[in-house]
Design an enzyme around this catalytic site. Structure first.
Site, short mmCIF file in Angstrom:
data_model
loop_
_atom_site.label_atom_id
_atom_site.label_comp_id
_atom_site.label_asym_id
_atom_site.label_seq_id
_atom_site.Cartn_x
_atom_site.Cartn_y
_atom_site.Cartn_z
N SER A 124 0.87 -1.43 0.23
CA SER A 124 0.13 0.00 0.27
C SER A 124 0.88 1.54 0.58
O SER A 124 1.68 1.28 0.97
CB SER A 124 -0.38 -0.09 1.18
OG SER A 124 -1.53 0.99 1.64
N GLU A 126 0.10 3.48 1.53
CA GLU A 126 0.24 4.31 3.35
C GLU A 126 1.55 3.72 3.67
O GLU A 126 1.64 4.65 4.80
CB GLU A 126 -0.82 3.13 3.90
CG GLU A 126 -2.06 4.25 3.58
CD GLU A 126 -2.55 5.37 5.01
OE1 GLU A 126 -2.79 6.15 4.09
OE2 GLU A 126 -1.96 5.52 6.51
N TYR A 148 -1.53 0.42 10.62
CA TYR A 148 -2.14 -0.75 9.43
C TYR A 148 -1.17 0.24 8.29
O TYR A 148 -0.47 -0.75 8.03
CB TYR A 148 -3.06 0.60 8.81
CG TYR A 148 -3.01 -0.25 7.36
CD1 TYR A 148 -3.82 -1.46 7.23
CD2 TYR A 148 -3.07 0.86 6.42
CE1 TYR A 148 -4.03 -1.73 5.67
CE2 TYR A 148 -3.35 0.62 4.63
CZ TYR A 148 -3.91 -0.62 4.54
OH TYR A 148 -4.19 -1.32 3.57
#
Ligand code: NAP
Ligand code: GDD
Length: 323
Positions: A124, A126, A148
């Site tokens: 990801s 992120e 996460y």
């Protein structure tokens, strides 16, 4: 013989698009689902009879080993994860167990059952978090800003490590935000498009949002699953950034969605400090040159078209609801 693929997270947004994509390519598609007291198969309901579902869980090593023994896939797509960033602060340990260690469990199962299986890990953007450079590519250092994001960094590096340690065919796709009418309603795009539809049809009064200045590189999930598949068709395993290369604010997203239903967002949208995150990822924008050059991949759906598609789908859904 038709190739066989196994998808973890097949009930999620990406799983539903990937399953259809692979069926269209002639694959036998198997999906891993976790046990639940009520079925959550809305996104794949129309695929009944065309795909095979198996019960297993990312938290249970033996269930994944048994699943691979049964299915004997050529490709495994690991899409399952606790994927909502705010929940990762509320449940950091569980997020680490699913989203980080879950990857190792799938890799260990492959190592044990059949090392020739090709593996895709859903990494990801992120992971870039507090970005160091813009746009972000495969060489940009990670600085995750949530449990996460930290878990995804682990998942990425364990994937790279199994490739390097055991010469397994392991790819990590570093995907920027991708959305669709099947996006979960807690994510900001769908929260906004669903609210625009409900307000238009008189089923909702207000929309509360957090940081309107956050910027994301939003693409269409249907385009992004093609990149996953392309990664596993190459001669060599590798890591790829998948992104549109354009970024937009949450505010722009709101404007496009409300304009689609001829409403002025200023009359309905308010900000709520409770929706701000303990640490924010302020902006993300990807450089997918490598995926474009090596995989021949490119996004087809633009930002406005994506948001309008989602609003239209939500209008239809809300109209069909009984109230
Ligand atoms: P999603 O809609 O939230 O779907 C997540 C899937 O994981 C669901 O099928 C869920 O099953 C399953 N799952 C969760 N915990 C599990 C467990 N313990 N055992 C088995 N299955 C479990 O996510 P998505 O948007 O499709 O994203 C797919 C993957 O890509 C995720 O790993 C996500 O982190 C990653 N990713 C997404 C984006 C994006 O913008 N969408 C960007 C980059 C990376 P239930 O239905 O049972 O809950
Ligand atoms: N969810 C949500 N709800 N986000 C809001 C809201 C709100 O009410 N108001 C503003 N935002 C901002 C968030 O602060 C964030 O900066 C941005 O909108 C996007 O939030 P999400 O849609 O929840 O997605 P995300 O970027 O945190 O995470 C998604 O993309 C990642 C890829 O970068 C998820 O799909 C992750 O699983 C994925 O890895």
């Amino acid at each position: 013989m038709a190739p066989t693929a196994m998808i973890t997270g097949i009930t999620g947004q990406d799983g539903a698009y990937l399953a259809r994509f692979l069926l269209d390519k002639g694959y036998q598609v198997h999906g891993m689902v976790r046990r639940s007291s009520s079925e959550n198969f809305e996104r794949i309901a129309d695929l009944a009879g065309r795909i095979t579902l198996h019960q297993a869980d990312l938290l249970d090593q033996l269930s994944i080993v048994n699943l691979l023994h049964t299915v004997r896939p050529r490709e495994v797509y690991n899409l399952a994860a606790q994927s909502f960033v705010p929940t990762s602060w509320l449940q950091p340990l569980l997020t680490g167990d699913f989203t980080a260690l879950g990857v190792t469990r799938v890799l260990e199962a492959i190592r044990l059952v059949d090392r020739t299986i090709r593996f895709y890990q859903a990494s990801s953007s992120e992971m870039f978090g507090q970005v160091r450079t813009e746009p972000q590519n495969e060489d940009t250092p990670f600085w995750p800003r949530s449990p996460y994001g930290v878990a995804k960094v682990y998942g990425h590096w364990i994937t790279v490590n199994y490739r390097e340690s055991y010469e397994m065919f392991c790819c990590s796709g570093i995907l920027f935000n991708h959305e669709s009418p099947w996006r979960g309603k807690e994510f900001v795009t769908r929260k906004v498009t669903d609210a625009a539809a409900r307000i238009k049809l008189g089923r909702q009064d207000r929309l509360k949002l957090g940081n309107l200045d956050a910027m994301r590189d939003w693409g269409f999930a249907g385009d992004y699953v093609e990149a996953m598949w392309l990664m596993l068709q190459q001669d060599q395993p590798d890591d790829y950034v998948v992104a549109t290369g354009e970024k937009h604010t949450v505010r722009e997203l709101v404007e496009i969605a409300f304009a689609r239903v001829d409403l002025n967002p200023a009359q309905y949208v308010e900000t709520d400090p409770a929706l701000l995150r303990p640490a924010e990822v302020n902006h993300l924008c990807g450089d997918s040159t490598k995926a474009r050059q090596k995989l021949g991949w490119r996004p087809r759906v633009g930002f406005r078209e994506l948001i309008e598609m989602m609003v239209d789908a939500d209008l239809e859904r809300v109209r069909a609801e009984r109230h």
